[in-house]
Design a protein around this motif. Structure first.
Motif, mmCIF file in Angstrom:
data_model
loop_
_atom_site.group_PDB
_atom_site.id
_atom_site.type_symbol
_atom_site.label_atom_id
_atom_site.label_comp_id
_atom_site.label_asym_id
_atom_site.label_seq_id
_atom_site.Cartn_x
_atom_site.Cartn_y
_atom_site.Cartn_z
ATOM 1 N N GLY A 64 0.836 -1.205 0.000
ATOM 2 C CA GLY A 64 0.000 0.000 0.000
ATOM 3 C C GLY A 64 0.864 1.245 0.000
ATOM 4 N N SER A 65 1.916 1.209 0.812
ATOM 5 C CA SER A 65 2.823 2.358 0.857
ATOM 6 C C SER A 65 3.562 2.494 -0.474
ATOM 7 C CB SER A 65 3.824 2.174 1.993
ATOM 8 O OG SER A 65 4.836 3.124 1.880
ATOM 9 N N ALA A 66 4.011 1.362 -0.990
ATOM 10 C CA ALA A 66 4.828 1.403 -2.205
ATOM 11 C C ALA A 66 4.008 1.801 -3.432
ATOM 12 C CB ALA A 66 5.478 0.038 -2.412
ATOM 13 N N ILE A 67 2.858 1.146 -3.601
ATOM 14 C CA ILE A 67 2.066 1.419 -4.809
ATOM 15 C C ILE A 67 1.330 2.736 -4.615
ATOM 16 C CG2 ILE A 67 0.235 0.565 -6.325
ATOM 17 C CD1 ILE A 67 0.922 -2.265 -5.323
ATOM 18 N N GLY A 68 1.726 3.725 -5.385
ATOM 19 C CA GLY A 68 1.119 5.039 -5.186
ATOM 20 C C GLY A 68 1.138 5.845 -6.468
ATOM 21 N N LEU A 69 1.121 7.160 -6.283
ATOM 22 C CA LEU A 69 1.153 8.037 -7.462
ATOM 23 C C LEU A 69 2.449 7.825 -8.229
ATOM 24 C CD1 LEU A 69 -0.301 11.201 -5.735
ATOM 25 C CD2 LEU A 69 -1.470 9.629 -7.288
ATOM 26 N N GLY A 70 3.464 7.365 -7.510
ATOM 27 C CA GLY A 70 4.734 7.055 -8.160
ATOM 28 C C GLY A 70 4.563 6.026 -9.263
ATOM 29 N N ASN A 71 3.686 5.054 -9.039
ATOM 30 C CA ASN A 71 3.494 3.990 -10.028
ATOM 31 C C ASN A 71 2.652 4.442 -11.214
ATOM 32 O OD1 ASN A 71 3.827 2.948 -7.276
ATOM 33 N ND2 ASN A 71 3.871 0.975 -8.280
ATOM 34 N N TYR A 73 3.535 17.683 -0.245
ATOM 35 C CA TYR A 73 3.083 17.919 -1.625
ATOM 36 C C TYR A 73 2.299 16.748 -2.189
ATOM 37 C CZ TYR A 73 7.301 15.457 -3.426
ATOM 38 O OH TYR A 73 8.289 14.540 -3.713
ATOM 39 N N TYR A 74 2.512 15.572 -1.595
ATOM 40 C CA TYR A 74 1.832 14.370 -2.091
ATOM 41 C C TYR A 74 0.317 14.488 -1.895
ATOM 42 C CZ TYR A 74 1.948 9.308 -3.080
ATOM 43 O OH TYR A 74 1.816 8.055 -3.643
ATOM 44 N N VAL A 75 -0.085 14.995 -0.706
ATOM 45 C CA VAL A 75 -1.525 15.072 -0.415
ATOM 46 C C VAL A 75 -2.212 16.085 -1.354
ATOM 47 C CG1 VAL A 75 -3.242 15.371 1.424
ATOM 48 C CG2 VAL A 75 -1.038 14.417 1.960
ATOM 49 N N PHE A 102 13.664 4.180 -5.546
ATOM 50 C CA PHE A 102 13.486 4.418 -4.108
ATOM 51 C C PHE A 102 12.086 4.952 -3.821
ATOM 52 C CE2 PHE A 102 18.234 5.219 -4.328
ATOM 53 C CZ PHE A 102 18.525 3.949 -3.865
ATOM 54 N N PHE A 103 11.702 5.950 -4.614
ATOM 55 C CA PHE A 103 10.400 6.601 -4.396
ATOM 56 C C PHE A 103 9.288 5.563 -4.474
ATOM 57 C CE2 PHE A 103 6.665 9.059 -5.522
ATOM 58 C CZ PHE A 103 6.831 10.289 -4.893
ATOM 59 N N THR A 104 9.321 4.764 -5.518
ATOM 60 C CA THR A 104 8.200 3.849 -5.731
ATOM 61 C C THR A 104 8.190 2.713 -4.712
ATOM 62 O OG1 THR A 104 6.993 2.533 -7.312
ATOM 63 C CG2 THR A 104 9.357 2.412 -7.507
ATOM 64 N N LEU A 105 9.369 2.232 -4.307
ATOM 65 C CA LEU A 105 9.371 1.124 -3.348
ATOM 66 C C LEU A 105 9.211 1.625 -1.907
ATOM 67 C CD1 LEU A 105 12.282 -1.099 -4.752
ATOM 68 C CD2 LEU A 105 9.837 -1.524 -4.947
ATOM 69 N N SER A 106 9.187 2.931 -1.728
ATOM 70 C CA SER A 106 9.166 3.546 -0.390
ATOM 71 C C SER A 106 10.390 3.133 0.421
ATOM 72 C CB SER A 106 7.921 3.160 0.420
ATOM 73 O OG SER A 106 6.778 3.715 -0.125
ATOM 74 N N VAL A 107 11.503 2.836 -0.254
ATOM 75 C CA VAL A 107 12.702 2.510 0.510
ATOM 76 C C VAL A 107 13.706 3.659 0.420
ATOM 77 C CG1 VAL A 107 12.473 0.006 0.226
ATOM 78 C CG2 VAL A 107 13.974 1.275 -1.319
HETATM 79 N N1 ILE Z 1 5.885 4.769 -2.833
HETATM 80 C C1 ILE Z 1 4.840 5.721 -2.918
HETATM 81 C C2 ILE Z 1 4.614 6.097 -4.375
HETATM 82 O O1 ILE Z 1 5.169 5.498 -5.246
HETATM 83 C C3 ILE Z 1 5.108 6.907 -2.041
HETATM 84 C C4 ILE Z 1 6.312 7.656 -2.416
HETATM 85 C C5 ILE Z 1 5.204 6.484 -0.587
HETATM 86 C C6 ILE Z 1 6.639 8.802 -1.558
HETATM 87 O O2 ILE Z 1 3.873 6.936 -4.682
#
Ligand code: ILE
Length: 477
Positions: free
Chosen positions: A22-29, A109-111, A257-262
């Motif tokens: 849930g954290s990883a899959i986001g707007l990044g994907n 900025y994400y919200v 990194f962004f997408t995996l939340s790592v």
């Molecule tokens: N991993 C998420 C995404 O891909 C967030 C990135 C947590 C900050 O959107």
């Protein structure tokens, strides 16, 4: 540092994996990845992307799950605390502090974009989206809502709609985070992630069966769209020429990194709530696989062929927001029951966004709980208030979308990149790669092969440092 205020924990292992996904899959994907892939002309970007996934993303995910669980066993859940366990030195909590600041910065900025998605889903649902009015209408709908038409002063601050939807998102996030790990974050992810996959697959099937929608433009078909995404050679540039761009390698690693939340405190904090013998290797691998599938097979293969059908090779010039908020609605417009797909798309983006945003304050909450002894509720209230004010101030002073893009580049790419580099060095050299592998084996269904120690100690840090130096050299030189 005192111990945690109240013991928090996850409900089940499946729940943890879904919360991490849930954290990883986001707007990044669904927005950031397709935006970057299109910008760097598709196939050429996929090379540094997959190299970074293999050499950085997967090893660092294993490292974070393992170090987080180890920190948690000593009673620490915040990044300053966990870093102290890994590196018993006076300076370590200060480095760990970055692991709180970066996700809080991204949250601000994400919200904002999460609120746009909710607003668009709502507009489709109540039937007030300017369907069939064409590109100009879509452009101005987006520009009005995001504040672009008002001299680009803020992300729509003077538009009451924006503030209302931003507030709704803040309150929703606050309620979920308030309810804690198992009762809030895990529960929402267990519902949200399956819904998200089903909606995305439905949209994917629809896009991939579009064929050649405009017979007057036979080249602009789905197959060529897929070719645009996967073929590293373009008509204008040889693929070696594309690969010599240091910024693309930095952006690809940053995207991993962004997408995996790592790399920025989130997964390391989540895994600190695992039990001593909870599996880390298979769980980390499963969540990386799920995220990569959602990013490449769903996010990428929905948006890029769709944009290509509409724009041809010019799809490369659109930018992330153009792609998600203007180009895709234009493609939906041409479909029967397109408004249903529009609604599905923006609901999907919203679910992806909220299951990610609820993870970003957890490192700071953990810090308040264990460092100051503040209750979860007080920390969530304080953080929500501070980040809301921060969002409005940032929105007020930034120059519209350019400000948003710049913030995303500096916080979402450069800061994460630096923090991930520090973390991999701490893991591989200070904690020690062999110790890390031994630690990861405890309770794990899969065991890490020994050569991973070599990757963590040498390959990942050298790769990160070289990419950073080349990027600096190409940009400052
Ligand atoms: N991993 C998420 C995404 O891909 C967030 C990135 C947590 C900050 O959107």
């Amino acid at each position: 540092m005192t111990g945690p205020a109240k013991k928090e924990s996850w409900g089940s292992m499946l729940g943890v994996i879904l919360a991490v996904m849930g954290s990883a899959i986001g707007l990044g994907n669904f927005l950031r990845f397709p935006g970057l892939a299109a910008k760097y002309e598709g196939g050429a970007f996929m090379i540094p992307y997959f190299v970074a996934l293999l050499l950085l993303g997967i090893p660092i995910a294993w490292l974070e799950w393992t170090m987080g669980r180890a920190g948690g066993q000593k009673g620490f859940h915040s990044t300053p605390g966990i870093f102290r366990v890994i590196w018993p030195h006076r300076a370590s909590p200060y480095v760990g502090f970055l692991g709180l600041i970066v996700p809080v910065g991204i949250y601000m900025y994400y919200v904002v974009i999460e609120a746009w998605c909710l607003y668009y889903a709502y507009q489709y649902a109540i039937g007030t989206f300017p369907l069939h009015d064409g590109a100009t209408a879509y452009q101005s709908f987006f520009a009005d809502f995001t504040g672009q038409s008002a001299n680009g002063i803020l992300f729509g601050f003077e538009h009451s709609n924006f503030i209302v939807f931003l507030l709704i998102c803040y309150v929703l996030n606050m309620i979920i985070i308030y309810r804690g790990l198992a009762g809030g974050i895990e529960l929402v992810s267990m519902i949200g992630i399956p819904v998200l996959f089903v909606s995305a697959v439905a949209i994917l099937v629809r896009v991939l069966t579009l064929g050649t929608p405009d017979p007057a433009l036979p080249e602009q078909n789905v197959l060529n769209g897929l070719g645009f995404m996967w073929n590293p050679q373009t008509e204008s540039k040889s693929f070696l020429e594309s690969l010599s761009n240091g910024e693309m390698w930095l952006a690809a690693a940053g995207q991993i990194f962004f997408t995996l939340s790592v790399g920025f405190g989130v997964i390391i904090t989540y895994s600190s709530y695992l039990k001593k013998d909870d599996d880390v290797v298979l769980s980390a691998t499963t969540s990386v696989a799920g995220n990569t599938f959602a990013e490449v097979a769903l996010g990428g293969m929905i948006t890029i062929p769709a944009a290509f059908i509409l724009l041809g090779p010019a799809a490369a010039g659109g930018g992330t927001f153009q792609l998600g908020f203007i180009t895709l609605p234009l493609v939906f417009e041409q479909m029967p029951i397109g408004s249903l797909f529009g609604f599905l798309w923006f609901s999907l983006l919203f679910i992806a966004a909220i299951t990610s945003s609820i993870s970003m304050l957890q490192p700071a909450i953990a810090f308040f709980e264990e460092g100051i002894g503040t209750s979860r509720r007080a920390s969530v209230t304080l953080l929500s208030f501070v980040t809301f004010v921060g969002t409005v101030v940032v929105a007020y002073f930034s120059k519209g979308l350019i400000g948003l893009d710049q913030m995303d580049f500096w916080i979402g790419t450069v800061c994460i990149f630096l923090l991930a580099t520090i973390q991999v060095i701490l893991g591989g050299w200070v904690f020690g790669a062999d110790r890390l592998i031994a630690e990861a084996r405890k309770g794990s269904v899969l065991s890490l092969p020994r050569w991973i120690a070599f990757v963590i100690r040498f390959v990942s840090p050298v790769y990160l440092i070289v990419v950073f130096i080349v990027w600096l050299y190409q940009n400052l030189g």
